[in-house]
Write a protein that holds these residues in place. Structure first.
Motif, PDB file in Angstrom:
ATOM      1  N   GLY A 192       0.787  -1.215   0.000  1.00 11.51           N
ATOM      2  CA  GLY A 192       0.000   0.000   0.000  1.00 11.51           C
ATOM      3  C   GLY A 192       0.823   1.271   0.000  1.00 11.51           C
ATOM      4  O   GLY A 192       0.269   2.365  -0.128  1.00 11.51           O
ATOM      5  N   GLU A 193       2.135   1.163   0.119  1.00  8.99           N
ATOM      6  CA  GLU A 193       2.997   2.343   0.043  1.00  8.99           C
ATOM      7  C   GLU A 193       3.309   2.618  -1.426  1.00  8.99           C
ATOM      8  O   GLU A 193       4.223   2.035  -2.008  1.00  8.99           O
ATOM      9  CB  GLU A 193       4.277   2.104   0.840  1.00  8.99           C
ATOM     10  N   ILE A 194       2.517   3.496  -2.040  1.00  6.87           N
ATOM     11  CA  ILE A 194       2.581   3.658  -3.504  1.00  6.87           C
ATOM     12  C   ILE A 194       2.997   5.064  -3.909  1.00  6.87           C
ATOM     13  O   ILE A 194       2.800   5.452  -5.061  1.00  6.87           O
ATOM     14  CB  ILE A 194       1.233   3.299  -4.156  1.00  6.87           C
ATOM     15  N   GLY A 195       3.571   5.836  -2.981  1.00  5.37           N
ATOM     16  CA  GLY A 195       4.096   7.136  -3.376  1.00  5.37           C
ATOM     17  C   GLY A 195       5.233   6.981  -4.370  1.00  5.37           C
ATOM     18  O   GLY A 195       5.983   6.004  -4.326  1.00  5.37           O
ATOM     19  N   PRO A 196       5.375   7.920  -5.315  1.00  7.80           N
ATOM     20  CA  PRO A 196       6.423   7.802  -6.332  1.00  7.80           C
ATOM     21  C   PRO A 196       7.817   7.604  -5.739  1.00  7.80           C
ATOM     22  O   PRO A 196       8.638   6.879  -6.301  1.00  7.80           O
ATOM     23  CB  PRO A 196       6.327   9.132  -7.096  1.00  7.80           C
ATOM     24  N   GLU A 197       8.077   8.238  -4.590  1.00  5.02           N
ATOM     25  CA  GLU A 197       9.397   8.106  -3.981  1.00  5.02           C
ATOM     26  C   GLU A 197       9.634   6.701  -3.435  1.00  5.02           C
ATOM     27  O   GLU A 197      10.781   6.286  -3.242  1.00  5.02           O
ATOM     28  CB  GLU A 197       9.557   9.136  -2.853  1.00  5.02           C
ATOM     29  N   ARG A 198       8.540   5.960  -3.213  1.00  3.39           N
ATOM     30  CA  ARG A 198       8.656   4.619  -2.646  1.00  3.39           C
ATOM     31  C   ARG A 198       8.827   3.564  -3.731  1.00  3.39           C
ATOM     32  O   ARG A 198       9.464   2.526  -3.501  1.00  3.39           O
ATOM     33  CB  ARG A 198       7.409   4.313  -1.814  1.00  3.39           C
TER      34      ARG A 198
END
Length: 437
Positions: free
Chosen positions: A86-92
């Motif tokens: 669920g960690e779908i930020g671009p930085e991740r």
């Protein structure tokens, strides 16, 4: 048409498939639902024909083993804290993180919950029954393998955000930039072995991305809240189904007081073993409010608590589809069925998302749309939750935003409306001759 549904072996996943199965059956199509024995009773109680395949999954035991080499990774959800999809930020979504996700999820989740015998039984049944369409759960890859083996068209039916579609698009872009000899895809390796075991190898028969994301995707999440995925998508209105149940309380609203629903669902406890949010904190937060609280809490959750606040009534289970029309707000854990049922009734939400699959990004998208406030369970305090509940109740913008999303859902084709669409898609995608043995 003959349509074979294939849910993940959990009651909430069966419930997500029931309305479309009913719609196809009512249109005159033959419908069967193939699943592990764990959920056969849930299928038959919905009035559908169940086909048991494989052995019982016992998902809680699978995800919380006592004595295996994977125990430390799985016990208490430790692996979720390291590789949370669920960690779908671009930085991740770096190449290393994406590869780690598929390298971990393939053996720990997919192979654990879709064992060989279950796939073998489903393939054998599909080759015998010859479905025209297989509708499968995004959490289990037995469905597309059986479709490939029997020549059927196949589609994913979502129960939440399309994390698989998003992550696969990002991961395939990473792999495509590498020389062929350096492309290491754990999911392709596993599914390739499964296909080979059933004689499905070579062009048009072996692995391709359709085995992961379907030929198309049936998506009940409102388009305004869906993830930006560029896959063939058929929107379908979410129709709540809570299983057979009675209504243990008056559902026409309390006299002179607003009503709140408080629920933590059942899926997280079934899989990981316990709630992440503190039930005590939740009840303390609502204790002083001038509201009636209907809390769905079981005996295990209540055992560690003292007397309930005077404004709280607890029930082991209440069908949310019947309860929520009388509610001014809902406090919940972020589960897909709870979230979508609240949207369907235009109820503002306070979400304390359990760390499971897409609960956190779903809560964040609801917050961005103005229908919810959210707080991660590790930061939850009674004071903070009370402030969020008060704001959601008293600020009319939340009710207006929730009503906008409800209107959007009402404008989305129902399961009955998309039956002709499915008939056309099946005609275009079905193989004339089954492949393999």
């Amino acid at each position: 048409m003959r349509v074979l549904f294939q849910p993940f072996a959990a009651p909430t996943h069966v419930a997500a498939q029931v309305p479309l199965a009913w719609a196809l059956r009512a249109a005159g199509h033959e419908v069967r639902v193939a699943a592990q024995p764990d959920v056969v009773d849930d299928i038959t109680r919905a009035g559908l024909t169940a086909v048991p395949v494989g052995e019982s999954l016992h998902v809680a035991a699978k995800m919380n083993p006592a004595d295996t080499e994977q125990a430390e990774e799985l016990r208490d959800g430790a692996w979720l804290r390291v590789l949370d999809p669920g960690e779908i930020g671009p930085e991740r979504l770096t190449p290393e993180h994406l590869h780690g996700l598929f390298a971990a999820w393939t053996p720990l989740v997919h192979r654990n919950t879709v064992p060989d015998r279950m796939i073998d039984d489903l393939v054998a049944y599909a080759r015998d029954w010859r479905p025209d369409l297989v509708v499968w759960d995004t959490m289990t890859y037995a469905g597309p393998v059986a479709a490939r083996a029997s020549g059927a068209a196949h589609a994913r039916l979502m129960f939440g955000l399309d994390l698989v579609g998003l992550l696969r698009e990002r991961y395939r872009a990473v792999l495509d930039r590498l020389p062929p000899e350096l492309r290491d895809d754990p999911l392709e390796e596993w599914l390739g072995q499964v296909l080979g075991r059933h004689g499905l190898e070579g062009p048009g028969r072996g692995f391709d991305e359709e085995l992961v994301v379907g030929q198309w995707t049936l998506d009940p999440v409102p388009t305004s809240l869906a993830l930006p995925v560029s896959l063939p998508r058929v929107p379908v209105r979410y129709v709540p189904y809570n299983g057979p149940a009675g209504a243990p309380l008056r559902l026409d609203g309390p006299e002179g007081r607003r009503r709140i629903c408080l629920t933590l669902g059942v899926s997280f406890r079934e899989v990981v073993g316990e709630d992440q949010a503190s039930v005590g904190e939740l009840l303390e937060a609502v204790a002083g409010l001038d509201v009636e609280v209907v809390a769905t809490l079981d005996a295990g959750q209540l055992a560690a608590l003292g007397p309930l606040p005077p404004n709280v009534r607890a029930f082991d289970f209440v069908p949310l589809d019947e309860l929520l029309p009388s509610c001014a707000a809902i406090i919940h854990h972020g589960g897909a069925g709870t979230f979508l049922t609240a949207l369907a009734h235009g109820v503002p939400q306070v979400v304390v998302p359990a760390r499971m699959w897409c609960n956190t990004p779903r809560a964040e998208r609801a917050r961005a749309a103005g229908v919810a406030l959210t707080c991660p369970p590790e930061r939850l305090t009674a004071a903070r939750l009370r402030a969020m509940v008060t704001r959601v109740l008293d600020d009319p913008s939340f009710a207006r935003a929730a009503d906008r999303v409800r209107t959007e859902m009402l404008g989305t084709p129902t399961p009955a409306d998309i039956v002709p669409v499915l008939e056309r898609l099946v005609s275009a995608h079905r193989s004339r001759v089954p492949t393999g043995a």
